[in-house]
Design a protein around this motif. Structure first.
Motif, PDB file in Angstrom:
ATOM      1  N   HIS A  10       0.833  -1.206   0.000  1.00  0.00           N
ATOM      2  CA  HIS A  10       0.000   0.000   0.000  1.00  0.00           C
ATOM      3  C   HIS A  10       0.869   1.258   0.000  1.00  0.00           C
ATOM      4  O   HIS A  10       0.591   2.231  -0.718  1.00  0.00           O
ATOM      5  N   ILE A  11       1.930   1.255   0.779  1.00  0.00           N
ATOM      6  CA  ILE A  11       2.833   2.399   0.850  1.00  0.00           C
ATOM      7  C   ILE A  11       3.490   2.640  -0.502  1.00  0.00           C
ATOM      8  O   ILE A  11       3.599   3.777  -0.973  1.00  0.00           O
ATOM      9  N   ILE A  12       3.910   1.581  -1.148  1.00  0.00           N
ATOM     10  CA  ILE A  12       4.544   1.706  -2.467  1.00  0.00           C
ATOM     11  C   ILE A  12       3.545   2.241  -3.483  1.00  0.00           C
ATOM     12  O   ILE A  12       3.886   3.086  -4.324  1.00  0.00           O
ATOM     13  N   GLN A  13       2.286   1.795  -3.404  1.00  0.00           N
ATOM     14  CA  GLN A  13       1.261   2.325  -4.302  1.00  0.00           C
ATOM     15  C   GLN A  13       1.098   3.833  -4.116  1.00  0.00           C
ATOM     16  O   GLN A  13       0.936   4.572  -5.090  1.00  0.00           O
ATOM     17  N   LEU A  14       1.133   4.295  -2.878  1.00  0.00           N
ATOM     18  CA  LEU A  14       1.026   5.729  -2.613  1.00  0.00           C
ATOM     19  C   LEU A  14       2.201   6.504  -3.213  1.00  0.00           C
ATOM     20  O   LEU A  14       2.067   7.657  -3.606  1.00  0.00           O
ATOM     21  N   SER A  15       3.353   5.860  -3.259  1.00  0.00           N
ATOM     22  CA  SER A  15       4.578   6.539  -3.685  1.00  0.00           C
ATOM     23  C   SER A  15       4.795   6.525  -5.187  1.00  0.00           C
ATOM     24  O   SER A  15       5.689   7.215  -5.671  1.00  0.00           O
ATOM     25  N   VAL A  16       4.006   5.770  -5.938  1.00  0.00           N
ATOM     26  CA  VAL A  16       4.262   5.614  -7.378  1.00  0.00           C
ATOM     27  C   VAL A  16       4.109   6.934  -8.134  1.00  0.00           C
ATOM     28  O   VAL A  16       4.970   7.302  -8.929  1.00  0.00           O
ATOM     29  N   ALA A  17       3.038   7.679  -7.896  1.00  0.00           N
ATOM     30  CA  ALA A  17       2.825   8.935  -8.635  1.00  0.00           C
ATOM     31  C   ALA A  17       3.951   9.939  -8.392  1.00  0.00           C
ATOM     32  O   ALA A  17       4.483  10.507  -9.354  1.00  0.00           O
ATOM     33  N   PRO A  18       4.364  10.166  -7.141  1.00  0.00           N
ATOM     34  CA  PRO A  18       5.494  11.078  -6.946  1.00  0.00           C
ATOM     35  C   PRO A  18       6.789  10.578  -7.585  1.00  0.00           C
ATOM     36  O   PRO A  18       7.605  11.390  -8.021  1.00  0.00           O
ATOM     37  N   VAL A  19       6.959   9.273  -7.676  1.00  0.00           N
ATOM     38  CA  VAL A  19       8.165   8.739  -8.313  1.00  0.00           C
ATOM     39  C   VAL A  19       8.151   9.065  -9.803  1.00  0.00           C
ATOM     40  O   VAL A  19       9.187   9.424 -10.377  1.00  0.00           O
ATOM     41  N   PHE A  20       6.987   8.979 -10.442  1.00  0.00           N
ATOM     42  CA  PHE A  20       6.901   9.371 -11.851  1.00  0.00           C
ATOM     43  C   PHE A  20       7.193  10.858 -12.016  1.00  0.00           C
ATOM     44  O   PHE A  20       7.856  11.269 -12.972  1.00  0.00           O
ATOM     45  N   LEU A  21       6.704  11.663 -11.100  1.00  0.00           N
ATOM     46  CA  LEU A  21       7.011  13.090 -11.128  1.00  0.00           C
ATOM     47  C   LEU A  21       8.510  13.310 -10.984  1.00  0.00           C
ATOM     48  O   LEU A  21       9.094  14.132 -11.693  1.00  0.00           O
ATOM     49  N   LEU A  22       9.122  12.556 -10.105  1.00  0.00           N
ATOM     50  CA  LEU A  22      10.570  12.653  -9.903  1.00  0.00           C
ATOM     51  C   LEU A  22      11.324  12.289 -11.180  1.00  0.00           C
ATOM     52  O   LEU A  22      12.327  12.918 -11.524  1.00  0.00           O
ATOM     53  N   THR A  23      10.818  11.325 -11.926  1.00  0.00           N
ATOM     54  CA  THR A  23      11.429  10.952 -13.204  1.00  0.00           C
ATOM     55  C   THR A  23      11.344  12.111 -14.200  1.00  0.00           C
ATOM     56  O   THR A  23      12.314  12.416 -14.901  1.00  0.00           O
ATOM     57  N   GLY A  24      10.193  12.762 -14.241  1.00  0.00           N
ATOM     58  CA  GLY A  24      10.041  13.919 -15.128  1.00  0.00           C
ATOM     59  C   GLY A  24      10.958  15.068 -14.743  1.00  0.00           C
ATOM     60  O   GLY A  24      11.545  15.726 -15.607  1.00  0.00           O
ATOM     61  N   VAL A  25      11.105  15.296 -13.458  1.00  0.00           N
ATOM     62  CA  VAL A  25      11.997  16.354 -12.990  1.00  0.00           C
ATOM     63  C   VAL A  25      13.443  16.003 -13.348  1.00  0.00           C
ATOM     64  O   VAL A  25      14.219  16.871 -13.748  1.00  0.00           O
ATOM     65  N   GLY A  26      13.793  14.726 -13.237  1.00  0.00           N
ATOM     66  CA  GLY A  26      15.137  14.292 -13.633  1.00  0.00           C
ATOM     67  C   GLY A  26      15.392  14.532 -15.112  1.00  0.00           C
ATOM     68  O   GLY A  26      16.487  14.969 -15.503  1.00  0.00           O
ATOM     69  N   THR A  27      14.391  14.286 -15.942  1.00  0.00           N
ATOM     70  CA  THR A  27      14.517  14.558 -17.375  1.00  0.00           C
ATOM     71  C   THR A  27      14.686  16.054 -17.619  1.00  0.00           C
ATOM     72  O   THR A  27      15.504  16.474 -18.447  1.00  0.00           O
ATOM     73  N   ASN A  28      13.929  16.859 -16.893  1.00  0.00           N
ATOM     74  CA  ASN A  28      14.066  18.312 -16.993  1.00  0.00           C
ATOM     75  C   ASN A  28      15.480  18.743 -16.614  1.00  0.00           C
ATOM     76  O   ASN A  28      16.081  19.591 -17.285  1.00  0.00           O
ATOM     77  N   LEU A  29      16.028  18.153 -15.568  1.00  0.00           N
ATOM     78  CA  LEU A  29      17.393  18.480 -15.154  1.00  0.00           C
ATOM     79  C   LEU A  29      18.408  18.105 -16.230  1.00  0.00           C
ATOM     80  O   LEU A  29      19.389  18.824 -16.439  1.00  0.00           O
ATOM     81  N   MET A  30      18.174  16.992 -16.925  1.00  0.00           N
ATOM     82  CA  MET A  30      19.082  16.616 -18.021  1.00  0.00           C
ATOM     83  C   MET A  30      19.047  17.658 -19.128  1.00  0.00           C
ATOM     84  O   MET A  30      20.091  18.042 -19.661  1.00  0.00           O
ATOM     85  N   VAL A  31      17.852  18.120 -19.485  1.00  0.00           N
ATOM     86  CA  VAL A  31      17.721  19.151 -20.522  1.00  0.00           C
ATOM     87  C   VAL A  31      18.460  20.415 -20.096  1.00  0.00           C
ATOM     88  O   VAL A  31      19.213  21.011 -20.878  1.00  0.00           O
ATOM     89  N   LEU A  32      18.251  20.814 -18.848  1.00  0.00           N
ATOM     90  CA  LEU A  32      18.882  22.041 -18.355  1.00  0.00           C
ATOM     91  C   LEU A  32      20.401  21.924 -18.320  1.00  0.00           C
ATOM     92  O   LEU A  32      21.109  22.856 -18.728  1.00  0.00           O
ATOM     93  N   THR A  33      20.915  20.799 -17.849  1.00  0.00           N
ATOM     94  CA  THR A  33      22.374  20.645 -17.784  1.00  0.00           C
ATOM     95  C   THR A  33      22.975  20.560 -19.181  1.00  0.00           C
ATOM     96  O   THR A  33      24.092  21.050 -19.399  1.00  0.00           O
ATOM     97  N   ASN A  34      22.247  19.982 -20.130  1.00  0.00           N
ATOM     98  CA  ASN A  34      22.736  19.969 -21.518  1.00  0.00           C
ATOM     99  C   ASN A  34      22.800  21.386 -22.081  1.00  0.00           C
ATOM    100  O   ASN A  34      23.767  21.748 -22.760  1.00  0.00           O
ATOM    101  N   ARG A  35      21.787  22.189 -21.808  1.00  0.00           N
ATOM    102  CA  ARG A  35      21.804  23.581 -22.273  1.00  0.00           C
ATOM    103  C   ARG A  35      22.959  24.343 -21.636  1.00  0.00           C
ATOM    104  O   ARG A  35      23.652  25.106 -22.304  1.00  0.00           O
ATOM    105  N   LEU A  36      23.162  24.138 -20.335  1.00  0.00           N
ATOM    106  CA  LEU A  36      24.273  24.803 -19.656  1.00  0.00           C
ATOM    107  C   LEU A  36      25.609  24.360 -20.254  1.00  0.00           C
ATOM    108  O   LEU A  36      26.502  25.181 -20.452  1.00  0.00           O
ATOM    109  N   GLY A  37      25.732  23.094 -20.571  1.00  0.00           N
ATOM    110  CA  GLY A  37      26.961  22.595 -21.188  1.00  0.00           C
ATOM    111  C   GLY A  37      27.228  23.238 -22.535  1.00  0.00           C
ATOM    112  O   GLY A  37      28.367  23.610 -22.849  1.00  0.00           O
ATOM    113  N   ARG A  38      26.180  23.390 -23.334  1.00  0.00           N
ATOM    114  CA  ARG A  38      26.338  24.036 -24.647  1.00  0.00           C
ATOM    115  C   ARG A  38      26.749  25.499 -24.489  1.00  0.00           C
ATOM    116  O   ARG A  38      27.624  25.993 -25.212  1.00  0.00           O
ATOM    117  N   ILE A  39      26.139  26.191 -23.541  1.00  0.00           N
ATOM    118  CA  ILE A  39      26.489  27.592 -23.298  1.00  0.00           C
ATOM    119  C   ILE A  39      27.936  27.699 -22.827  1.00  0.00           C
ATOM    120  O   ILE A  39      28.698  28.557 -23.299  1.00  0.00           O
TER     121      ILE A  39
END
Length: 150
Positions: A10-39
């Protein structure tokens, strides 16, 4: 206090949605760090050209560098906000787990962490948009007009 396997499920079920959000934020961080690297790479190239080229070309190189530094600063802000968002989402997951496992009422903390996470994410996206607008604006300023063909 004894935690049953069903409780953990049950606890893991509660945590699944925030984990997906965390994955999206991680992808956003990759985009941002790539842009910073190019700059960063582009500014290093321009700084090297400043050291090795004729001073006649320095105003153009300096003008481009002047646009890159604020862009790097904006990306750093966006990375900071996205990282804060990831930390808040992680606190949501930890709070969900601890609250359910130990039967502690943490709903106000969970809501607060989630709202703060969303504010950080929105802020990160707004700063990213501002950096993108600065990048495209600098392209228009340095645009070379094509030669007219007969």
């Amino acid at each position: 206090m004894e935690i049953q396997v069903g409780d953990i499920g049950h606890i893991i079920q509660l945590s699944v949605a925030p984990v997906f959000l965390l994955t999206g934020v991680g992808t956003n961080l990759m985009v941002l760090t790539n842009r910073l690297g190019r700059i960063t790479d582009r500014s290093r190239v321009l700084e090297e050209k400043l050291r090795t080229t004729d001073p006649v070309h320095h105003p153009d190189l300096n003008a481009e560098l002047i646009t890159l530094y604020p862009r790097a600063h904006l990306i750093n802000r966006a990375i900071t906000l996205s990282t804060a968002c990831a930390l808040m989402v992680s606190l949501v997951i930890i709070s969900l787990f601890i609250g359910d496992a130990l039967s502690v009422e943490l709903s106000k903390f969970i809501a607060m962490f989630f709202v703060l996470a969303m504010l950080c994410l929105v802020g990160s996206f707004l700063v990213l948009l501002r950096e993108i607008l600065a990048a495209t604006n600098s392209l228009y300023k340095r645009r070379i007009e094509p030669i007219a063909r007969p």
